[in-house]
Motif scaffolding. Structure first.
Motif, PDB file in Angstrom:
ATOM      1  N   LEU A 158       0.830  -1.206   0.000  1.00  0.00           N
ATOM      2  CA  LEU A 158       0.000   0.000   0.000  1.00  0.00           C
ATOM      3  C   LEU A 158       0.868   1.260   0.000  1.00  0.00           C
ATOM      4  N   ILE A 159       1.905   1.240   0.829  1.00  0.00           N
ATOM      5  CA  ILE A 159       2.816   2.393   0.892  1.00  0.00           C
ATOM      6  C   ILE A 159       3.516   2.586  -0.443  1.00  0.00           C
ATOM      7  N   SER A 160       3.994   1.491  -1.025  1.00  0.00           N
ATOM      8  CA  SER A 160       4.698   1.572  -2.298  1.00  0.00           C
ATOM      9  C   SER A 160       3.788   2.100  -3.408  1.00  0.00           C
ATOM     10  N   ALA A 161       2.527   1.643  -3.409  1.00  0.00           N
ATOM     11  CA  ALA A 161       1.590   2.070  -4.450  1.00  0.00           C
ATOM     12  C   ALA A 161       1.307   3.565  -4.349  1.00  0.00           C
ATOM     13  N   MET A 162       1.095   4.061  -3.126  1.00  0.00           N
ATOM     14  CA  MET A 162       0.831   5.488  -2.983  1.00  0.00           C
ATOM     15  C   MET A 162       2.055   6.324  -3.327  1.00  0.00           C
ATOM     16  N   ASP A 163       3.210   5.874  -2.894  1.00  0.00           N
ATOM     17  CA  ASP A 163       4.435   6.613  -3.174  1.00  0.00           C
ATOM     18  C   ASP A 163       4.667   6.716  -4.680  1.00  0.00           C
ATOM     19  N   ARG A 164       4.484   5.608  -5.376  1.00  0.00           N
ATOM     20  CA  ARG A 164       4.694   5.611  -6.833  1.00  0.00           C
ATOM     21  C   ARG A 164       3.670   6.521  -7.520  1.00  0.00           C
ATOM     22  N   GLU A 165       2.412   6.406  -7.118  1.00  0.00           N
ATOM     23  CA  GLU A 165       1.370   7.223  -7.730  1.00  0.00           C
ATOM     24  C   GLU A 165       1.650   8.713  -7.523  1.00  0.00           C
ATOM     25  N   TYR A 206      -5.838   4.809   2.818  1.00  0.00           N
ATOM     26  CA  TYR A 206      -5.405   3.484   3.280  1.00  0.00           C
ATOM     27  C   TYR A 206      -4.073   3.561   4.015  1.00  0.00           C
ATOM     28  N   VAL A 207      -3.172   4.375   3.493  1.00  0.00           N
ATOM     29  CA  VAL A 207      -1.848   4.495   4.114  1.00  0.00           C
ATOM     30  C   VAL A 207      -1.961   5.197   5.467  1.00  0.00           C
ATOM     31  N   ILE A 208      -2.825   6.192   5.576  1.00  0.00           N
ATOM     32  CA  ILE A 208      -3.059   6.823   6.873  1.00  0.00           C
ATOM     33  C   ILE A 208      -3.557   5.787   7.875  1.00  0.00           C
ATOM     34  N   ALA A 209      -4.456   4.925   7.432  1.00  0.00           N
ATOM     35  CA  ALA A 209      -5.028   3.912   8.330  1.00  0.00           C
ATOM     36  C   ALA A 209      -3.986   2.916   8.833  1.00  0.00           C
ATOM     37  N   LEU A 210      -2.865   2.784   8.136  1.00  0.00           N
ATOM     38  CA  LEU A 210      -1.823   1.838   8.554  1.00  0.00           C
ATOM     39  C   LEU A 210      -1.171   2.249   9.869  1.00  0.00           C
ATOM     40  N   ARG A 211      -1.051   3.559  10.113  1.00  0.00           N
ATOM     41  CA  ARG A 211      -0.320   4.056  11.288  1.00  0.00           C
ATOM     42  C   ARG A 211       1.083   3.439  11.336  1.00  0.00           C
ATOM     43  N   ASP A 212       1.728   3.371  10.202  1.00  0.00           N
ATOM     44  CA  ASP A 212       3.020   2.691  10.066  1.00  0.00           C
ATOM     45  C   ASP A 212       4.121   3.729   9.835  1.00  0.00           C
ATOM     46  N   PRO A 213       5.121   3.813  10.710  1.00  0.00           N
ATOM     47  CA  PRO A 213       6.197   4.786  10.511  1.00  0.00           C
ATOM     48  C   PRO A 213       6.915   4.644   9.175  1.00  0.00           C
ATOM     49  N   ALA A 214       6.870   3.450   8.590  1.00  0.00           N
ATOM     50  CA  ALA A 214       7.501   3.253   7.284  1.00  0.00           C
ATOM     51  C   ALA A 214       6.816   4.077   6.197  1.00  0.00           C
ATOM     52  N   SER A 215       5.619   4.592   6.496  1.00  0.00           N
ATOM     53  CA  SER A 215       4.873   5.367   5.495  1.00  0.00           C
ATOM     54  C   SER A 215       5.265   6.837   5.467  1.00  0.00           C
ATOM     55  N   ILE A 216       6.136   7.282   6.377  1.00  0.00           N
ATOM     56  CA  ILE A 216       6.446   8.717   6.471  1.00  0.00           C
ATOM     57  C   ILE A 216       6.922   9.299   5.138  1.00  0.00           C
ATOM     58  N   PRO A 217       7.931   8.723   4.460  1.00  0.00           N
ATOM     59  CA  PRO A 217       8.369   9.337   3.201  1.00  0.00           C
ATOM     60  C   PRO A 217       7.267   9.413   2.154  1.00  0.00           C
ATOM     61  N   ALA A 218       6.424   8.390   2.092  1.00  0.00           N
ATOM     62  CA  ALA A 218       5.339   8.399   1.104  1.00  0.00           C
ATOM     63  C   ALA A 218       4.282   9.436   1.462  1.00  0.00           C
ATOM     64  N   LEU A 219       3.933   9.548   2.731  1.00  0.00           N
ATOM     65  CA  LEU A 219       2.946  10.540   3.138  1.00  0.00           C
ATOM     66  C   LEU A 219       3.444  11.953   2.858  1.00  0.00           C
ATOM     67  N   VAL A 220       4.742  12.175   3.025  1.00  0.00           N
ATOM     68  CA  VAL A 220       5.298  13.499   2.740  1.00  0.00           C
ATOM     69  C   VAL A 220       5.076  13.869   1.277  1.00  0.00           C
ATOM     70  N   GLN A 221       5.080  12.885   0.399  1.00  0.00           N
ATOM     71  CA  GLN A 221       4.830  13.154  -1.021  1.00  0.00           C
ATOM     72  C   GLN A 221       3.415  13.690  -1.262  1.00  0.00           C
ATOM     73  N   MET A 222       2.516  13.466  -0.292  1.00  0.00           N
ATOM     74  CA  MET A 222       1.132  13.931  -0.418  1.00  0.00           C
ATOM     75  C   MET A 222       0.821  15.055   0.558  1.00  0.00           C
ATOM     76  N   ILE A 223       1.837  15.717   1.069  1.00  0.00           N
ATOM     77  CA  ILE A 223       1.636  16.731   2.107  1.00  0.00           C
ATOM     78  C   ILE A 223       0.857  17.927   1.584  1.00  0.00           C
ATOM     79  N   CYS A 224       0.806  18.095   0.276  1.00  0.00           N
ATOM     80  CA  CYS A 224       0.042  19.188  -0.319  1.00  0.00           C
ATOM     81  C   CYS A 224      -1.462  19.008  -0.153  1.00  0.00           C
ATOM     82  N   SER A 225      -1.908  17.804   0.195  1.00  0.00           N
ATOM     83  CA  SER A 225      -3.341  17.508   0.180  1.00  0.00           C
ATOM     84  C   SER A 225      -4.091  18.053   1.379  1.00  0.00           C
TER      85      SER A 225
END
Length: 281
Positions: A84-91, A119-138
């Motif tokens: 899930l993290i990889s898919a969001m990061d790539r998108e 979905y990535v927010i729902a993970l509450r997974d620290p590994a998602s930090i770099p990917a979430l930063v890619q969507m910080i504009c939202s």
């Protein structure tokens, strides 16, 4: 007008995603294994990713701090979480630029990045930090999710705020997230981390970067930099605010005089206390 259209598009996409996610809680559990779903989420075909995402149940709880969560009886495996993290990061990296859909396939699945983000927010997974930063504009949902990880987010957000690939909305979202991080975690930040935040504030309090070609781009970046400087309260940053309040700024020359005056007033107020928004006349 561009800003209004931009905000309207984001709001509409968010409503579409919310509407599409709501029925998932009532659907039957997926018949395929999480390993099979994870494999499809790693596909480079957006149709395949979207279909796989529809097999993962997701709820929205208005009482939950982050809202999005998986049903209690659905335990996400590490493999599915990583997919899930990889898919969001790539998108986000391929098709989003400051939350404006770009790329050859940009007109397809406009909501896919936002849906993956939930979905990535729902993970509450620290590994998602770099990917979430890619969507910080939202907006606020991503920033709130990042805040839950504590000071660990700062190096990633600082890097994005400094990146030459970051669009205006990426930068303003990053500056706002850093302001919130300083407000919440300042006592837990080591000296070098605070220094990196100061450097970012100074960068965006300075001359506007050439890639921000529209006057409104410079205005919003400067506004968020003023907030960050007022929250950090470093003497060098306060001196920069005093300069804006007293002498003006290059960005202000291209703005409506009343807007320019409001920004100067914001900088002046920032000398006394943190300021989060402009005061309009």
């Amino acid at each position: 007008m561009r800003q209004i259209r931009h905000a309207t598009i984001l709001a509409c996409l968010a409503m579409l995603v919310t509407a599409s996610a709501q029925p998932l809680a009532g659907q039957d559990r997926p018949t395929r294994s999480q390993a099979e779903i994870a494999r499809d989420l790693r596909s480079h075909d957006r149709d395949t990713v979207a279909r796989a995402l529809g097999e993962v149940p997701l709820d929205y709880d208005p009482e939950d701090l982050l809202g999005w969560r998986f049903p209690p009886d659905y335990v996400v495996t590490p493999e599915l979480s990583a997919a899930l993290i990889s898919a969001m990061d790539r998108e986000a990296r391929l098709h989003m630029d400051g939350c404006t859909v770009t790329g050859f396939e940009g007109t397809r699945y406009l909501e896919l990045s936002l849906e993956l983000m939930h979905y990535v927010i729902a993970l509450r997974d620290p590994a998602s930090i770099p990917a979430l930063v890619q969507m910080i504009c939202s907006g606020g949902a991503v920033r709130q999710a990042l805040m839950e990880f504590g000071p660990a987010i700062v190096p990633h957000v600082v890097e994005w705020a400094r990146s030459p690939d970051a669009a205006r909305s990426d930068v303003t979202g990053a500056l706002l997230a850093l302001s919130s991080a300083v407000e919440r975690f300042a006592d837990a930040m080591p000296t070098e981390m605070r220094a990196s935040i100061k450097d970012v504030a100074l960068l965006h309090l300075g001359a506007p970067q050439k890639r921000f070609v529209e006057p409104w781009d410079g205005r919003y970046v400067l506004q968020r930099a003023i907030t960050l400087a007022s929250v950090v309260r470093d003497p060098d940053l306060l001196m920069a605010l005093d300069g804006i309040a007293t002498d003006g700024h290059e960005v202000l020359d291209d703005l409506d005089p009343e807007v320019a005056a409001d920004l100067r007033d914001m900088a002046k107020r920032g000398l006394a206390a943190p300021v989060w928004e402009m005061r309009y006349r």
